[in-house]
Structures are given as structure tokens and as C-alpha cells.
Scaffold this motif. Structure first.
Motif, PDB file in Angstrom:
ATOM      1  N   VAL A 139      58.425   9.586 -52.472  1.00 53.47           N
ATOM      2  CA  VAL A 139      59.593   8.963 -53.070  1.00 53.47           C
ATOM      3  C   VAL A 139      60.657  10.042 -53.243  1.00 53.47           C
ATOM      4  CG1 VAL A 139      60.497   7.816 -55.122  1.00 53.47           C
ATOM      5  CG2 VAL A 139      58.207   7.276 -54.309  1.00 53.47           C
ATOM      6  N   TYR A 140      61.866   9.738 -52.900  1.00 52.81           N
ATOM      7  CA  TYR A 140      62.936  10.697 -53.106  1.00 52.81           C
ATOM      8  C   TYR A 140      64.120   9.996 -53.756  1.00 52.81           C
ATOM      9  CZ  TYR A 140      64.822   8.604 -48.880  1.00 52.81           C
ATOM     10  OH  TYR A 140      65.282   7.715 -47.957  1.00 52.81           O
ATOM     11  N   ALA A 141      64.896  10.778 -54.459  1.00 52.35           N
ATOM     12  CA  ALA A 141      66.101  10.261 -55.107  1.00 52.35           C
ATOM     13  C   ALA A 141      67.304  10.663 -54.267  1.00 52.35           C
ATOM     14  CB  ALA A 141      66.230  10.833 -56.513  1.00 52.35           C
ATOM     15  N   ARG A 142      68.270   9.772 -54.208  1.00 51.29           N
ATOM     16  CA  ARG A 142      69.505  10.042 -53.457  1.00 51.29           C
ATOM     17  C   ARG A 142      70.679  10.117 -54.411  1.00 51.29           C
ATOM     18  NH1 ARG A 142      69.282   9.524 -47.964  1.00 51.29           N
ATOM     19  NH2 ARG A 142      71.529   9.336 -47.976  1.00 51.29           N
ATOM     20  N   LYS A 143      71.701  10.855 -54.001  1.00 44.32           N
ATOM     21  CA  LYS A 143      72.903  10.967 -54.819  1.00 44.32           C
ATOM     22  C   LYS A 143      73.956   9.945 -54.419  1.00 44.32           C
ATOM     23  CE  LYS A 143      72.116  15.762 -55.888  1.00 44.32           C
ATOM     24  NZ  LYS A 143      72.538  17.126 -55.727  1.00 44.32           N
ATOM     25  N   GLU A 144      73.705   9.229 -53.338  1.00 46.51           N
ATOM     26  CA  GLU A 144      74.617   8.151 -52.944  1.00 46.51           C
ATOM     27  C   GLU A 144      73.812   7.052 -52.264  1.00 46.51           C
ATOM     28  OE1 GLU A 144      76.441   9.736 -48.801  1.00 46.51           O
ATOM     29  OE2 GLU A 144      77.140  10.744 -50.602  1.00 46.51           O
ATOM     30  N   ARG A 145      74.286   5.853 -52.410  1.00 41.31           N
ATOM     31  CA  ARG A 145      73.600   4.697 -51.840  1.00 41.31           C
ATOM     32  C   ARG A 145      73.816   4.684 -50.329  1.00 41.31           C
ATOM     33  NH1 ARG A 145      71.977   0.361 -54.596  1.00 41.31           N
ATOM     34  NH2 ARG A 145      73.334   0.909 -56.322  1.00 41.31           N
ATOM     35  N   ASN A 146      72.738   4.446 -49.581  1.00 45.80           N
ATOM     36  CA  ASN A 146      72.904   4.268 -48.146  1.00 45.80           C
ATOM     37  C   ASN A 146      72.712   2.788 -47.798  1.00 45.80           C
ATOM     38  OD1 ASN A 146      70.146   3.753 -47.943  1.00 45.80           O
ATOM     39  ND2 ASN A 146      69.644   5.783 -47.196  1.00 45.80           N
ATOM     40  N   VAL A 147      72.863   2.452 -46.553  1.00 47.50           N
ATOM     41  CA  VAL A 147      72.872   1.057 -46.110  1.00 47.50           C
ATOM     42  C   VAL A 147      71.571   0.327 -46.438  1.00 47.50           C
ATOM     43  CG1 VAL A 147      73.115  -0.433 -44.088  1.00 47.50           C
ATOM     44  CG2 VAL A 147      74.468   1.646 -44.268  1.00 47.50           C
ATOM     45  N   VAL A 148      70.438   1.011 -46.355  1.00 51.54           N
ATOM     46  CA  VAL A 148      69.153   0.341 -46.542  1.00 51.54           C
ATOM     47  C   VAL A 148      68.719   0.256 -48.006  1.00 51.54           C
ATOM     48  CG1 VAL A 148      68.348   0.909 -44.233  1.00 51.54           C
ATOM     49  CG2 VAL A 148      67.860   2.464 -46.125  1.00 51.54           C
ATOM     50  N   MET A 149      69.491   0.814 -48.930  1.00 49.65           N
ATOM     51  CA  MET A 149      69.122   0.789 -50.343  1.00 49.65           C
ATOM     52  C   MET A 149      69.814  -0.375 -51.037  1.00 49.65           C
ATOM     53  SD  MET A 149      69.187   4.803 -51.418  1.00 49.65           S
ATOM     54  CE  MET A 149      68.265   4.645 -52.932  1.00 49.65           C
ATOM     55  N   ALA A 150      69.160  -1.514 -51.036  1.00 51.09           N
ATOM     56  CA  ALA A 150      69.773  -2.705 -51.630  1.00 51.09           C
ATOM     57  C   ALA A 150      69.592  -2.734 -53.146  1.00 51.09           C
ATOM     58  CB  ALA A 150      69.187  -3.958 -51.003  1.00 51.09           C
TER      59      ALA A 150
ATOM     60  N   SER B 289      76.452  17.143 -63.425  1.00 53.73           N
ATOM     61  CA  SER B 289      76.118  18.207 -62.478  1.00 53.73           C
ATOM     62  C   SER B 289      76.969  19.444 -62.752  1.00 53.73           C
ATOM     63  CB  SER B 289      76.341  17.727 -61.040  1.00 53.73           C
ATOM     64  OG  SER B 289      76.206  18.804 -60.151  1.00 53.73           O
ATOM     65  N   LYS B 290      76.304  20.555 -63.108  1.00 45.44           N
ATOM     66  CA  LYS B 290      77.029  21.809 -63.296  1.00 45.44           C
ATOM     67  C   LYS B 290      77.487  22.367 -61.953  1.00 45.44           C
ATOM     68  CE  LYS B 290      75.427  24.779 -66.346  1.00 45.44           C
ATOM     69  NZ  LYS B 290      74.489  25.647 -67.075  1.00 45.44           N
ATOM     70  N   THR B 291      76.739  22.083 -60.892  1.00 43.07           N
ATOM     71  CA  THR B 291      77.074  22.583 -59.563  1.00 43.07           C
ATOM     72  C   THR B 291      78.358  21.943 -59.043  1.00 43.07           C
ATOM     73  OG1 THR B 291      74.726  22.834 -59.100  1.00 43.07           O
ATOM     74  CG2 THR B 291      76.202  22.895 -57.214  1.00 43.07           C
ATOM     75  N   VAL B 292      78.441  20.619 -59.161  1.00 43.48           N
ATOM     76  CA  VAL B 292      79.599  19.876 -58.659  1.00 43.48           C
ATOM     77  C   VAL B 292      80.718  19.853 -59.689  1.00 43.48           C
ATOM     78  CG1 VAL B 292      80.356  17.617 -57.812  1.00 43.48           C
ATOM     79  CG2 VAL B 292      78.107  18.474 -57.195  1.00 43.48           C
ATOM     80  N   GLY B 293      80.375  19.965 -60.968  1.00 44.20           N
ATOM     81  CA  GLY B 293      81.370  19.966 -62.029  1.00 44.20           C
ATOM     82  C   GLY B 293      81.817  18.587 -62.464  1.00 44.20           C
ATOM     83  N   LYS B 294      81.002  17.583 -62.198  1.00 48.66           N
ATOM     84  CA  LYS B 294      81.326  16.222 -62.623  1.00 48.66           C
ATOM     85  C   LYS B 294      80.049  15.407 -62.736  1.00 48.66           C
ATOM     86  CE  LYS B 294      82.168  14.391 -57.998  1.00 48.66           C
ATOM     87  NZ  LYS B 294      83.069  13.673 -57.122  1.00 48.66           N
ATOM     88  N   ASN B 295      80.193  14.187 -63.245  1.00 50.86           N
ATOM     89  CA  ASN B 295      79.037  13.303 -63.347  1.00 50.86           C
ATOM     90  C   ASN B 295      78.619  12.821 -61.966  1.00 50.86           C
ATOM     91  OD1 ASN B 295      78.822  13.536 -66.091  1.00 50.86           O
ATOM     92  ND2 ASN B 295      79.901  11.643 -66.540  1.00 50.86           N
ATOM     93  N   GLN B 296      77.319  12.780 -61.760  1.00 46.59           N
ATOM     94  CA  GLN B 296      76.720  12.303 -60.523  1.00 46.59           C
ATOM     95  C   GLN B 296      75.777  11.149 -60.865  1.00 46.59           C
ATOM     96  OE1 GLN B 296      78.552  13.838 -58.061  1.00 46.59           O
ATOM     97  NE2 GLN B 296      76.752  14.585 -56.989  1.00 46.59           N
ATOM     98  N   GLN B 297      75.289  10.484 -59.844  1.00 47.43           N
ATOM     99  CA  GLN B 297      74.335   9.403 -60.046  1.00 47.43           C
ATOM    100  C   GLN B 297      73.163   9.602 -59.096  1.00 47.43           C
ATOM    101  OE1 GLN B 297      75.737   5.403 -59.184  1.00 47.43           O
ATOM    102  NE2 GLN B 297      74.662   4.682 -60.984  1.00 47.43           N
TER     103      GLN B 297
END
Length: 121
Positions: A1-12, A21-29
Motif C-alpha cells: 500500500v502506498y500513499a500519494r500526494k495527488e489523486r491519479n485517474v484510477v483513484m476513485a 510540509s516543511k519541504t514544500v512550505g505549504k499544506n499537502q494532502q
């Protein structure tokens, strides 16, 4: 199982949790497909860094939302001078790291010396 930071086409249908996120400097999902996790799963969270603990906390919330059981967190590198380990303490799961960084100052990385390891000379 893996977590993604953005929804792809097959993730309904997904579980999701936001984190800072300290790396990106903003909220992530983070997103995990509901078809990949259920209440019978025992899950070990594996990640590269433990710093603030916010991404691991988001994953642990997703596991809880799925009624699955988190059995631990394993990371390659832990920055012990940040609050990550403490921020995850409420989840009551063991946390293991392969390398623990005590400090980074003046371009010098100081590692935590673990008992049982001989010093390199």
C-alpha cells in the motif's frame, strides 16, 4: 500500500489527510485508495525522513479512518532535534530509525551514537 500526494485517474474512492510540509512550505494532502486498505490490515508506515512527524501523522490518521491497525513507523533518517517522535507519541506505535541526526551546524552533521556500536576511528 502506498500513499500519494495527488489523486491519479484510477483513484476513485480514497482516504485522505492533510499535513503541513516543511519541504514544500505549504499544506499537502496524502491519499490512499480505499480498495487498498481495510479493517483487517496491520500496517507498518515506512518513510524516508522523520522531522516534524506531520506526514507520518497523516498516514496514521488514514490508517485509523480505515479501521486498520498501525503496528509501527520505520524511517531511514530521524532528525531528533525536531519534534517528530514526540508528535507521534499519542498513536502508541513503536518508532524505529536507521540513522538519528542530533544536529546540523556549520555544515557538520552530528549523529546520535547508539549504545552497542563501536566508534569509527
Amino acid at each position: 500500500v502506498y500513499a500519494r500526494k495527488e489523486r491519479n485517474v484510477v483513484m476513485a474512492d480514497t482516504y485522505s489527510a492533510s499535513y503541513s510540509s516543511k519541504t514544500v512550505g505549504k499544506n499537502q494532502q496524502l491519499l490512499v485508495s480505499k480498495s487498498h486498505v481495510d479493517e483487517y490490515d496491520r500496517i507498518l508506515v515506512v518513510d524516508d525522513f522523520l522531522s516534524s512527524g506531520s506526514s507520518q501523522e497523516a498516514l496514521l490518521r488514514i490508517i485509523s479512518d480505515a479501521d486498520a491497525k498501525a503496528v509501527g513507523v520505520g524511517v531511514l533518517l530521524e532528525k531528533v532535534y525536531d519534534s517528530g517522535r514526540q508528535s507521534l507519541s499519542g498513536f502508541d506505535v513503536p518508532i524505529q530509525s536507521l540513522c538519528r541526526v542530533a544536529s546540523v551546524e556549520g555544515g557538520v552533521i552530528q549523529l546520535v551514537e547508539e549504545e552497542g556500536f563501536d566508534r569509527m576511528e
